[in-house]
Scaffold this motif. Structure first.
Motif, PDB file in Angstrom:
ATOM      1  N   THR A  22      -3.774  -5.283  -6.413  1.00 16.21           N
ATOM      2  CA  THR A  22      -4.732  -5.673  -8.097  1.00 16.21           C
ATOM      3  C   THR A  22      -3.489  -6.464  -8.405  1.00 16.21           C
ATOM      4  OG1 THR A  22      -4.754  -3.423  -8.424  1.00 16.21           O
ATOM      5  CG2 THR A  22      -6.687  -3.770  -7.262  1.00 16.21           C
ATOM      6  N   TYR A  23      -3.367  -6.139 -10.163  1.00 16.74           N
ATOM      7  CA  TYR A  23      -2.125  -6.191 -10.416  1.00 16.74           C
ATOM      8  C   TYR A  23      -1.969  -5.320 -11.480  1.00 16.74           C
ATOM      9  CZ  TYR A  23      -3.224 -11.872  -9.855  1.00 16.74           C
ATOM     10  OH  TYR A  23      -3.479 -12.936  -9.304  1.00 16.74           O
ATOM     11  N   GLU A  24      -2.922  -4.811 -11.693  1.00 14.41           N
ATOM     12  CA  GLU A  24      -2.814  -3.618 -12.034  1.00 14.41           C
ATOM     13  C   GLU A  24      -1.922  -2.715 -11.451  1.00 14.41           C
ATOM     14  OE1 GLU A  24      -6.120  -4.441 -11.617  1.00 14.41           O
ATOM     15  OE2 GLU A  24      -6.319  -4.782 -13.476  1.00 14.41           O
ATOM     16  N   GLN A  25      -1.702  -2.732  -9.786  1.00 18.35           N
ATOM     17  CA  GLN A  25      -0.621  -2.361  -8.980  1.00 18.35           C
ATOM     18  C   GLN A  25       0.316  -2.052  -9.374  1.00 18.35           C
ATOM     19  OE1 GLN A  25      -3.234  -2.860  -5.434  1.00 18.35           O
ATOM     20  NE2 GLN A  25      -3.177  -0.387  -4.791  1.00 18.35           N
ATOM     21  N   ALA A  26       0.729  -4.207  -9.415  1.00 19.34           N
ATOM     22  CA  ALA A  26       2.102  -4.646  -9.183  1.00 19.34           C
ATOM     23  C   ALA A  26       2.165  -4.665 -10.977  1.00 19.34           C
ATOM     24  CB  ALA A  26       1.266  -6.082  -9.471  1.00 19.34           C
ATOM     25  N   GLN A  27       1.834  -3.944 -12.244  1.00 19.45           N
ATOM     26  CA  GLN A  27       2.306  -3.481 -13.241  1.00 19.45           C
ATOM     27  C   GLN A  27       3.362  -1.934 -13.002  1.00 19.45           C
ATOM     28  OE1 GLN A  27       2.354  -5.874 -15.754  1.00 19.45           O
ATOM     29  NE2 GLN A  27       4.132  -4.059 -16.481  1.00 19.45           N
ATOM     30  N   SER A  42       0.748  -0.877  -0.064  1.00 22.84           N
ATOM     31  CA  SER A  42      -0.023   0.152  -0.057  1.00 22.84           C
ATOM     32  C   SER A  42       0.815   1.766  -0.474  1.00 22.84           C
ATOM     33  CB  SER A  42      -1.278   0.143   1.057  1.00 22.84           C
ATOM     34  OG  SER A  42      -0.097  -0.501   2.319  1.00 22.84           O
ATOM     35  N   ALA A  43       1.933   1.322   0.066  1.00 18.95           N
ATOM     36  CA  ALA A  43       3.263   1.994  -0.247  1.00 18.95           C
ATOM     37  C   ALA A  43       2.664   2.982  -1.958  1.00 18.95           C
ATOM     38  CB  ALA A  43       4.303   2.017   0.006  1.00 18.95           C
ATOM     39  N   THR A  44       2.302   4.234  -1.180  1.00 18.45           N
ATOM     40  CA  THR A  44       2.759   5.052  -3.259  1.00 18.45           C
ATOM     41  C   THR A  44       4.507   4.894  -4.004  1.00 18.45           C
ATOM     42  OG1 THR A  44       3.885   6.970  -1.922  1.00 18.45           O
ATOM     43  CG2 THR A  44       1.382   6.375  -1.962  1.00 18.45           C
ATOM     44  N   CYS A  78      -2.838  -0.078   6.784  1.00 18.37           N
ATOM     45  CA  CYS A  78      -4.682  -0.536   6.328  1.00 18.37           C
ATOM     46  C   CYS A  78      -4.684  -1.641   5.899  1.00 18.37           C
ATOM     47  CB  CYS A  78      -4.854   0.901   4.814  1.00 18.37           C
ATOM     48  SG  CYS A  78      -4.323   1.298   4.021  1.00 18.37           S
ATOM     49  N   SER A  79      -3.759  -2.311   4.729  1.00 16.49           N
ATOM     50  CA  SER A  79      -3.803  -3.646   4.169  1.00 16.49           C
ATOM     51  C   SER A  79      -2.698  -4.858   5.457  1.00 16.49           C
ATOM     52  CB  SER A  79      -2.472  -3.455   3.051  1.00 16.49           C
ATOM     53  OG  SER A  79      -1.080  -3.410   4.296  1.00 16.49           O
ATOM     54  N   ALA A  80      -3.309  -4.149   6.321  1.00 23.25           N
ATOM     55  CA  ALA A  80      -2.906  -5.296   7.352  1.00 23.25           C
ATOM     56  C   ALA A  80      -4.628  -6.138   7.329  1.00 23.25           C
ATOM     57  CB  ALA A  80      -2.826  -4.725   8.900  1.00 23.25           C
ATOM     58  N   THR A  81      -4.972  -7.195   7.772  1.00 21.15           N
ATOM     59  CA  THR A  81      -5.790  -8.425   7.382  1.00 21.15           C
ATOM     60  C   THR A  81      -6.318  -7.811   8.898  1.00 21.15           C
ATOM     61  OG1 THR A  81      -4.198 -10.429   9.181  1.00 21.15           O
ATOM     62  CG2 THR A  81      -4.281 -10.346   6.526  1.00 21.15           C
ATOM     63  N   ILE A  82      -7.425  -8.255   9.098  1.00 18.79           N
ATOM     64  CA  ILE A  82      -8.062  -8.437  10.444  1.00 18.79           C
ATOM     65  C   ILE A  82      -7.784  -8.138  11.504  1.00 18.79           C
ATOM     66  CG2 ILE A  82     -10.905  -8.190  11.295  1.00 18.79           C
ATOM     67  CD1 ILE A  82     -10.266  -5.826   9.209  1.00 18.79           C
ATOM     68  N   LEU A 134      -3.888   5.139   6.596  1.00 15.01           N
ATOM     69  CA  LEU A 134      -4.430   5.055   5.459  1.00 15.01           C
ATOM     70  C   LEU A 134      -3.636   5.317   4.311  1.00 15.01           C
ATOM     71  CD1 LEU A 134      -7.993   6.603   6.255  1.00 15.01           C
ATOM     72  CD2 LEU A 134      -7.452   4.048   6.035  1.00 15.01           C
ATOM     73  N   TYR A 135      -3.043   4.615   3.089  1.00 10.84           N
ATOM     74  CA  TYR A 135      -2.000   4.604   2.400  1.00 10.84           C
ATOM     75  C   TYR A 135      -2.937   3.628   0.899  1.00 10.84           C
ATOM     76  CZ  TYR A 135       1.865   6.379   5.099  1.00 10.84           C
ATOM     77  OH  TYR A 135       3.055   7.533   5.550  1.00 10.84           O
ATOM     78  N   GLY A 136      -2.373   4.606   0.142  1.00  8.60           N
ATOM     79  CA  GLY A 136      -2.675   3.628  -1.200  1.00  8.60           C
ATOM     80  C   GLY A 136      -4.069   3.708  -1.258  1.00  8.60           C
ATOM     81  N   ASP A 137      -4.618   2.740  -1.742  1.00 11.60           N
ATOM     82  CA  ASP A 137      -6.424   1.729  -2.676  1.00 11.60           C
ATOM     83  C   ASP A 137      -6.462   1.732  -1.230  1.00 11.60           C
ATOM     84  OD1 ASP A 137      -5.479   2.978  -4.916  1.00 11.60           O
ATOM     85  OD2 ASP A 137      -5.219   1.391  -5.329  1.00 11.60           O
TER      86      ASP A 137
END
Lengths: 219, 219
Positions: free
Chosen positions: A121-126, A89-91, B88-92, B116-119
């Motif tokens: 998502t794979y879009e992010q991965a790209q 989730s890092a930018t 935010c990407s940590a699991t519940i 809250l980072y990224g999507d």
């Protein structure tokens, strides 16, 4: 298909425990990881100790960096980390800054690994590939495993897809000598094991058992 | 509408720098944050030092925890952290484990904040609320700011939506005394500033200037 590497994760909450484990098993593995839990407890001194103990091994700083990528990468690279992890989730600017900083210190040896947690998502991965990042780490999180999750077909398909996209993919989370064979035929870059090795009665023997399994299924 | 709190983030790469900054400004703020960069450099000793220096302030360990939530939360809570951040990407399960551990050590004072980072999605945010997490931190990432991003209407709308959902929302990233007024009329829980305070010629005066702005727009 190259033979997967073996990485030991040092996820101790104290420096002494991490170093004791590293000494017991470091020569048996290809990659030694300064785990997040331990880095947050004792700081990057752990990386420096590992670099001095194992000058020829690949040392990973598992910072799961989410921001300030350049600073965190430099801080760890100057202490000897070859690879550093960024959370998915890092930018992109964070990842790029981390990659630039680690390569400035470590040259070609310096690489950034994206840690895949939660929804990505794979879009992010790209976008990560486009930014020059060539490694990804596919996880079962420790807490998810404790909550009853396990490796399955859906995980293997994601790993394969990431490899097809061009990533060197490491896998981790509850791996043991029985679960490695699940990945037979998959071009895994590195298997990462933590307590499956370090908490074994004989950690060096446990690491060798992982290696034997790898040799059996990846020839 | 309650008056927003002021939090100073100590994002130094060395313990001495962080402590010097904390001493210069700690009494002027409500919340003191052991920043991620510094925790990864020096470990949770920073939390302990801050707790001892400021027994009555809220101390945050900005671990951006992605896994092993129970262990990381306990490690920081025993050293005196009241709040701890999870990415935010940590699991519940990771967030729940962190929440349980910090409350076991710190009682009602113990809280987890989602970074809250990224999507991320509001559906995920609802899951965090359902898991008992009541704080979220809305960011402009440092690297994104360096890449030219800034606060805008889309950010304010997300902050408002999260508040409506029931979160106490902190905001951070490139804040200064000129940008606080952008949030007028919004029930911000905490404004987090780092170098905007600690790198000022007179950090205590800079913190007081933030407080004056808060007093002006939140009566």
């Amino acid at each position: 298909m190259a033979k997967p590497l073996l990485q030991v994760a040092l996820d101790h909450s104290d420096l002494k425990g991490a170093i004791k484990a590293a000494v017991s098993v470091g020569e048996e593995v290809d990659v030694i990881e300064a785990g997040t839990v331990c880095l947050l407890q004792v700081g990057s001194e752990l990386v420096e100790v590992l670099r001095n103990l194992f000058p020829d091994k690949i040392i990973v700083a598992d910072t799961k960096c989410a921001d300030a990528g350049g600073t965190v990468a430099k801080n760890n690279a100057v202490r000897g980390a070859d690879w550093m992890t960024c959370i998915c989730s890092a930018t992109i600017p964070t990842m790029k800054a981390a990659l630039k900083a680690i390569k400035e210190e470590r040259g070609e040896r310096g690489e950034i690994q994206v840690e895949l947690y939660g929804d990505w998502t794979y879009e992010q991965a790209q976008l990560w590939l486009d930014a020059g990042i060539n490694q990804a780490i596919y996880h079962q999180s420790r807490d998810a495993l404790l909550a009853g999750e396990t490796w399955g077909e859906k995980d293997l398909n994601k790993v394969k897809k990431l490899i097809e996209m061009g990533f060197k993919v490491s896998v981790t989370g509850g791996l043991n000598t029985d679960t490695l064979k699940l990945f037979e035929g998959v071009d895994v870059f590195t298997f990462i094991a933590g307590r499956g090795i370090t908490e074994a009665e004989d950690p060096a023997a446990a690491a060798r058992a992982f290696k034997t399994e790898i040799d059996k299924y990846w020839k």
